[in-house]
Design an enzyme around this catalytic site. Structure first.
Site, PDB file in Angstrom:
ATOM      1  N   ARG A   1       0.806  -1.214   0.000  1.00 47.27           N
ATOM      2  CA  ARG A   1       0.000   0.000   0.000  1.00 47.27           C
ATOM      3  C   ARG A   1       0.849   1.279   0.000  1.00 47.27           C
ATOM      4  NH1 ARG A   1      -3.823  -2.303   4.571  1.00 47.27           N
ATOM      5  NH2 ARG A   1      -2.130  -3.813   4.620  1.00 47.27           N
TER       6      ARG A   1
ATOM      7  N   ASP B   1       4.679  -3.227  11.691  1.00 51.03           N
ATOM      8  CA  ASP B   1       4.393  -1.850  11.292  1.00 51.03           C
ATOM      9  C   ASP B   1       3.574  -1.074  12.312  1.00 51.03           C
ATOM     10  OD1 ASP B   1       2.100  -3.306  10.907  1.00 51.03           O
ATOM     11  OD2 ASP B   1       1.666  -2.548   8.899  1.00 51.03           O
TER      12      ASP B   1
ATOM     13  N   ARG C   1      31.841  18.982   6.823  1.00 56.38           N
ATOM     14  CA  ARG C   1      31.502  17.561   6.635  1.00 56.38           C
ATOM     15  C   ARG C   1      32.669  16.614   6.859  1.00 56.38           C
ATOM     16  NH1 ARG C   1      32.703  15.909   1.041  1.00 56.38           N
ATOM     17  NH2 ARG C   1      33.663  17.662  -0.023  1.00 56.38           N
TER      18      ARG C   1
ATOM     19  N   ASN D   1      44.356  33.032  10.107  1.00 54.53           N
ATOM     20  CA  ASN D   1      43.313  33.740   9.361  1.00 54.53           C
ATOM     21  C   ASN D   1      43.421  33.334   7.896  1.00 54.53           C
ATOM     22  OD1 ASN D   1      41.333  36.263   9.496  1.00 54.53           O
ATOM     23  ND2 ASN D   1      42.489  36.306   7.596  1.00 54.53           N
TER      24      ASN D   1
ATOM     25  N   TYR E   1      43.408  17.652  -4.174  1.00 55.67           N
ATOM     26  CA  TYR E   1      43.262  16.476  -5.048  1.00 55.67           C
ATOM     27  C   TYR E   1      44.107  16.653  -6.296  1.00 55.67           C
ATOM     28  CZ  TYR E   1      40.751  12.730  -7.507  1.00 55.67           C
ATOM     29  OH  TYR E   1      40.414  11.583  -8.169  1.00 55.67           O
TER      30      TYR E   1
HETATM   31  C1  UD1 Z   1      -3.172  -6.949  10.114  1.00 55.19           C
HETATM   32  C2  UD1 Z   1      -4.273  -7.819  10.716  1.00 55.19           C
HETATM   33  C3  UD1 Z   1      -5.441  -6.913  11.071  1.00 55.19           C
HETATM   34  C4  UD1 Z   1      -5.001  -5.817  12.013  1.00 55.19           C
HETATM   35  C5  UD1 Z   1      -3.811  -5.038  11.452  1.00 55.19           C
HETATM   36  C6  UD1 Z   1      -3.239  -4.140  12.495  1.00 55.19           C
HETATM   37  C7  UD1 Z   1      -4.161 -10.057   9.701  1.00 55.19           C
HETATM   38  C8  UD1 Z   1      -4.737 -10.961   8.698  1.00 55.19           C
HETATM   39  N1  UD1 Z   1      -4.679  -8.816   9.767  1.00 55.19           N
HETATM   40  O1  UD1 Z   1      -3.680  -6.408   8.907  1.00 55.19           O
HETATM   41  O2  UD1 Z   1      -6.469  -7.677  11.680  1.00 55.19           O
HETATM   42  O3  UD1 Z   1      -6.072  -4.952  12.296  1.00 55.19           O
HETATM   43  O4  UD1 Z   1      -2.771  -5.935  11.037  1.00 55.19           O
HETATM   44  O5  UD1 Z   1      -2.253  -3.294  11.990  1.00 55.19           O
HETATM   45  O6  UD1 Z   1      -3.314 -10.447  10.469  1.00 55.19           O
HETATM   46  N2  UD1 Z   1       3.512 -10.193   7.016  1.00 55.19           N
HETATM   47  C9  UD1 Z   1       4.412 -11.236   6.878  1.00 55.19           C
HETATM   48  N3  UD1 Z   1       4.145 -12.224   5.974  1.00 55.19           N
HETATM   49  C10 UD1 Z   1       3.026 -12.228   5.215  1.00 55.19           C
HETATM   50  C11 UD1 Z   1       2.098 -11.161   5.358  1.00 55.19           C
HETATM   51  C12 UD1 Z   1       2.360 -10.162   6.283  1.00 55.19           C
HETATM   52  O7  UD1 Z   1       5.433 -11.287   7.546  1.00 55.19           O
HETATM   53  O8  UD1 Z   1       2.873 -13.160   4.425  1.00 55.19           O
HETATM   54  C13 UD1 Z   1       3.801  -9.123   7.977  1.00 55.19           C
HETATM   55  C14 UD1 Z   1       3.941  -7.759   7.335  1.00 55.19           C
HETATM   56  O9  UD1 Z   1       5.279  -7.508   6.943  1.00 55.19           O
HETATM   57  C15 UD1 Z   1       3.460  -6.815   8.416  1.00 55.19           C
HETATM   58  C16 UD1 Z   1       2.525  -7.656   9.249  1.00 55.19           C
HETATM   59  O10 UD1 Z   1       2.735  -8.997   8.877  1.00 55.19           O
HETATM   60  O11 UD1 Z   1       4.519  -6.381   9.251  1.00 55.19           O
HETATM   61  C17 UD1 Z   1       1.062  -7.279   9.014  1.00 55.19           C
HETATM   62  O12 UD1 Z   1       0.767  -7.366   7.646  1.00 55.19           O
HETATM   63  P1  UD1 Z   1      -0.161  -6.298   6.929  1.00 55.19           P
HETATM   64  O13 UD1 Z   1      -0.300  -6.683   5.518  1.00 55.19           O
HETATM   65  O14 UD1 Z   1       0.296  -4.931   7.246  1.00 55.19           O
HETATM   66  O15 UD1 Z   1      -1.541  -6.601   7.688  1.00 55.19           O
HETATM   67  P2  UD1 Z   1      -2.809  -5.669   7.786  1.00 55.19           P
HETATM   68  O16 UD1 Z   1      -3.599  -5.768   6.528  1.00 55.19           O
HETATM   69  O17 UD1 Z   1      -2.431  -4.322   8.251  1.00 55.19           O
HETATM   70 CA    CA Z   2      -0.471  -3.320   8.670  1.00 53.22          CA
END
Ligand code: UD1
Ligand code: CA
Length: 470
Positions: free
Chosen positions: A18, A107, A337, A381, A391
């Site tokens: 997203r 996240d 720097r 100064n 260089y």
């Molecule tokens: C998820 C939850 C949702 C919740 C929200 C909160 C699920 C199905 N949904 O949705 O209920 O309200 O978080 O923020 O759990 N990830 C993996 N492997 C994968 C898919 C995702 O490691 O195959 C990790 C992503 O990197 C991320 C986390 O899981 O850090 C959540 O994934 P994301 O796609 O952000 O889930 P949401 O749709 O936000």
């Molecule tokens: Ca999320």
């Protein structure tokens, strides 16, 4: 490591879909840190028995960015959903010594260690198979909704499949859940990807637990900000604003004047002493440290540098990876720097660039100058328009300017070269040989003045005109 009875699994394999990004979300920057660093630090601070991170997208970069003692990476080759990410961790979780496993989404940067510890405590007391960290949001769009029957948590429905009535539920899943490890492992295999998202959703486990008559608890947090997720760049900017505002407020409480916090960009790890004034448009980045009574004027960017007390940085100056001693003054439009050290009360003026150099106490270089790979003593100064020619096209060469030297304006100092203590050079010199102490070096051709010649020139025809006619 102390016996805590819980371990933490961070889900961080996803791509920032997203965000419309090709990069891992964990590697996007938020207030000067990588996004993944926030959850990781909160997790570490709770002192879990084991700490795991599921990685996948850009795994090598993610591994490199977050590797640290005690963190175990687990690779998820295809990102088939949050449930699948936990399934990938099965082997590790089977070896894990803790009775409880906290699963975190990567996240949620505002998550606090205290909240995690409270979640674990509530889970321990509730004897549930899972405890969900939830909160109520004004606008719950995008989050999984908590479906309760009476007070019992029956399931989590994701936005995509929620009915209009379910979409109105304002209690949401933070994506942070505490599981009993045995129950998690026992029922994980029952997840399927036969749903609207065609993914293995960790959230489906709640309904599965209910089907097996296992208890699911919820821990609603009042301050919903601690669980906010970053799903797109708009949310990234909102959280960035919040974090920066908090940082500015913390500094203000510690005695720093931040003239306009809305227009000041201060990274999380920056420190500043009391009575320091930070004007609008300033960026203080990375591991920057400012002492007391400093004055950072508008539109300066200072990164990974330390400034002692009473340093003044005038507008539009850039300082990176450098060290500035007390009482020094820089700018406007100065650029300092690459490991430069500016000593006490030295002054670096407008359009002066200083790279990998040491400028001694009380030394001044005030206008239009380049100092690179140079060592300057005290109270020297440097005249306007001076350049250290460091260089030679192959390598960088050093320039040494000893104490009390006076470099005339417009000098070219062809390195390697040394100007001895107390010497001075004539304006416009090109100094290519060492100058011994207490000397005067003049290295320019003598002026020839032809009296009356100007009149002669104005009578001459335009040479360009001649050529066209020929
Ligand atoms: C998820 C939850 C949702 C919740 C929200 C909160 C699920 C199905 N949904 O949705 O209920 O309200 O978080 O923020 O759990 N990830 C993996 N492997 C994968 C898919 C995702 O490691 O195959 C990790 C992503 O990197 C991320 C986390 O899981 O850090 C959540 O994934 P994301 O796609 O952000 O889930 P949401 O749709 O936000
Ligand atoms: Ca999320």
């Amino acid at each position: 490591m102390s016996e805590q009875n819980f371990s933490i699994l961070i889900l961080a394999a996803g791509k920032a879909t997203r965000f419309r990004s090709e990069h891992s979300k964990m590697l996007h920057r938020l207030a000067g840190r990588l996004l993944g660093e926030y959850v990781l630090q909160a997790a570490q601070a709770t002192g879990p028995d084991c700490l795991y991170m599921v990685i996948g997208h850009e795994r090598e970069e993610v591994r490199k960015a977050f590797a640290r003692p005690g963190l175990v990476f687990i690779e998820q080759n295809k990102q088939l959903g949050t449930g699948h990410a936990v399934m990938t961790a099965r082997a590790e979780l089977e070896k894990c010594p803790s009775p409880m496993v906290v699963v975190l989404v990567g996240d949620a940067p505002l998550l606090r260690p205290e909240t995690l510890l409270q979640l674990v405590e509530i889970h321990r007391k509730s004897r549930a198979a899972a405890t969900i960290l939830t909160t109520r949001l004004e606008n719950p769009t995008g989050y999984g909704r908590i479906v309760r029957v009476g007070s019992r948590v029956r399931g989590i429905v994701e936005e995509k499949v929620a009915t209009p009535a379910q979409k109105k539920i304002r209690e949401i899943n933070s994506g942070i859940l505490c599981f009993s490890r045995t129950h998690l492992l026992k029922y994980l295999g029952e997840l399927s990807d036969e749903n609207a998202q065609k993914e293995y959703l960790l959230t489906d486990l709640i309904e599965i637990f209910n089907q097996h008559r296992l208890r699911v608890a919820a821990f609603p947090v009042a301050d919903s900000r601690v669980v906010l997720g970053v799903n797109d760049r708009l949310e990234l900017a909102q959280i960035e604003k919040l974090l920066r505002r908090r940082k500015a407020e913390a500094l203000m409480r510690d005695g720093v004047t931040v003239v306009n916090p809305e227009a000041t960009y201060i990274d999380q790890e920056v420190e500043a002493g009391p009575d320091t004034v930070i004007e609008p448009g300033v960026s203080l980045l990375g591991r920057t440290r400012l002492g007391r009574d400093c004055h950072i004027q508008s539109y300066c960017t200072i990164s990974d540098s330390s400034l002692a007390d009473r340093v003044t940085v005038r507008p539009y100056s850039l300082i990176a990876n450098s060290e500035i001693a007390s009482g020094a003054t820089l700018g406007p439009f100065a650029r300092v720097r690459d490991g430069t050290v500016i000593e006490e009360n030295a002054r670096i003026g407008n359009f002066v660039e200083v790279k990998k150099s040491r400028v001694g106490r009380g030394t001044k270089a005030l206008h239009l100058t380049y100092l690179g790979d140079a060592t300057l003593g005290e109270n020297a100064n440097i005249g306007a328009g001076t350049v250290t020619c460091n260089y030679d096209g192959v390598k960088k060469n050093p320039t040494v300017i000893e104490d009390g030297v006076f470099i005339g304006s417009g000098n070219m100092l062809v390195a390697p070269v040394r100007i001895g203590q107390g010497s001075y050079t004539a304006a416009g010199s090109t100094i290519s040989e060492d100058v011994p102490p207490d000397s005067l070096a003049i290295a320019r051709s003598r002026q020839v003045t032809k009296k009356g010649r100007a009149k002669h020139r104005s009578q001459a025809k335009d040479p360009a005109e001649k050529t066209t006619k020929a």
